[in-house]
Write an enzyme that holds these catalytic residues in place. Structure first.
Site, short mmCIF file in Angstrom:
data_model
loop_
_atom_site.label_atom_id
_atom_site.label_comp_id
_atom_site.label_asym_id
_atom_site.label_seq_id
_atom_site.Cartn_x
_atom_site.Cartn_y
_atom_site.Cartn_z
N GLU A 273 0.84 -1.19 0.00
CA GLU A 273 0.00 0.00 0.00
C GLU A 273 0.87 1.23 0.00
OE1 GLU A 273 -2.73 0.44 3.20
OE2 GLU A 273 -3.62 -1.54 2.97
N GLU A 336 -8.97 9.30 5.35
CA GLU A 336 -9.19 7.87 5.15
C GLU A 336 -10.21 7.58 4.05
OE1 GLU A 336 -7.85 4.96 6.49
OE2 GLU A 336 -6.29 6.35 7.10
#
Length: 420
Positions: A273, A336
């Protein structure tokens, strides 16, 4: 609005993007689904192909997603939830049953190349007694043995993804990095597992976090991977670093070597990621579309050059961008929910400039995420790349070709049909 329009969207994308583009790049994308407004899985493979991405990572083994990726050529990394680790570690039959039901049943149509066993297990805040951590390697061993019994161990790698917080603080410079002392009982057998199976060590590396937390000490250009950023020389290794991602990856390499000795030399680090948010709360400095565009554009160009880090220049860096879509149900700060390259309707979050790289077949036995890669011979790496940039960056990227008219039309049609 109805999802019935997505088959038409897929047909439009099929017309403008050749299927061969799916195997063209070492860049992958994390396909998260923590949202209530996302398109169905059937629409996703062609969206990936439209930006030249041939690798994707999901966090589970959802049957609908696995069916959707069948016969697309996309290399898929799937996930085994944390909740399965204890059972799998204790009972090899559970590992075999899971492997049959979630991997073997979909092969070869769906190109599953790796399974991540848990996610950031060693730094799980709820695992205060390390009960989950103790299950990690036994669960990985059980799953690998299951694949071996099915004749799939050479095709499907077993790995897990880690947060950078597995490293002791501070981890600067890279040559001084080591794993946290309390994690060594779990890290050392993990390194031995990776060395023995030649599976990659996945790490979630975010230069954004380092910049946001220490913006006074981390230059924005260095965090954004800008080619002309001012770098530094590691006093321990003498190596020069011109971007923060290379520094983070090499810190993990140094920690692996320190903990694993000779076995550590056989382990390849890959980025499971990385990304940059396009929006955030007022105190989330640097979270904006322009920076997200610069980071992801620079990342894709960096990876497409097929060069390694200063410590391992012969091993091309591989990375998965986080994430494909903005996910409106993710908890936490605003950032987020704003890591996506695309909005849920399929339109780009920020200006997209796409150049699909030429076909670049990966080396046999190691081209995918199923094992250690074989570097391209000198002079044979692809010169093509695809990138994401904001309009503000056109001065720096004026040499990049524009999208074809057909792709622009397809994107406009996508937005129009979705909102009809």
């Amino acid at each position: 609005m109805t999802f019935a329009i997505w088959p038409l969207l897929a047909a439009v994308a099929w017309l403008v993007v050749p299927s061969s583009a799916t195997s063209a790049s070492l860049v992958g994308v994390n396909y998260g689904r923590v949202g209530d407004n996302l398109p169905p899985p059937e629409a996703v493979p062609r969206l990936l192909a439209s930006i030249g991405v041939g690798r994707a990572r999901i966090y589970d083994a959802d049957p609908g997603v696995l069916h959707a990726f069948a016969n697309t050529g996309v290399e898929l990394v799937i996930g085994l939830p944390d909740s399965c680790l204890a059972t799998m570690a204790a009972d090899p039959a559970e590992a075999l049953a899971w492997a049959r039901a979630n991997v073997q049943a979909y092969l070869p149509a769906t190109k599953i190349v790796a399974v991540t066993v848990g996610n950031e297990v060693l730094t799980n805040a709820n695992d205060t007694g390390f009960a989950l951590a103790r299950c990690l390697v036994p669960a990985m061993e059980a799953l690998h043995s299951a694949f071996a019994s099915l004749g799939l161990d050479r095709d499907v790698a077993v790995t897990t993804a880690h947060s950078l917080s597995v490293l002791a603080t501070p981890s600067y410079p890279p040559s001084a990095a080591v794993f946290r002392r309390e994690l060594l009982p779990y890290v050392c057998p993990l390194i031995a597992f990776h060395a023995g199976t030649r599976s990659p060590f996945f790490v979630n590396a975010y230069p954004y976090f380092a910049y946001a937390q220490e913006s006074s000490g981390v230059a924005l250009e260095f965090a954004l991977l800008d080619p002309d950023a001012t770098g530094f020389t590691d006093p321990g290794s003498g190596l020069c670093y011109t971007n923060l991602l290379h520094s983070q990856v090499d810190a993990v390499y140094h920690a692996i070597l320190a903990a694993g000795g000779e076995a550590g030399k056989l382990v390849e680090v890959r980025v499971s990621e990385t990304g940059w948010p396009s929006a955030g709360d007022p105190d989330e400095r640097g979270a904006m579309p322009e920076n997200a565009a610069r980071y992801n554009g620079n990342l894709m160009q960096l990876v497409a050059e097929q060069k390694g880090t200063p410590l391992v220049p012969g091993t091309p860096l591989r990375a998965y961008v986080f994430a494909l879509f903005n996910e409106n149900q993710k908890p936490g700060p605003t950032s987020e929910r704003n890591y996506g390259l695309f909005k849920p309707d399929g339109t780009p979050v920020y200006h997209l400039d796409i150049t699909v790289p030429p076909e670049n077949a990966t080396a046999a036995g190691g081209g995918g995420d199923g094992g250690i890669s074989t570097p391209e011979p000198d002079g044979e790496s692809s010169s093509g790349y695809f990138s994401i940039s904001s309009a503000a960056q056109e001065r720096r990227r004026s040499q990049w070709p524009w999208k074809t008219e057909a792709v622009v039309v397809a994107q406009l049609a996508l937005a129009s049909i979705w909102w009809h």
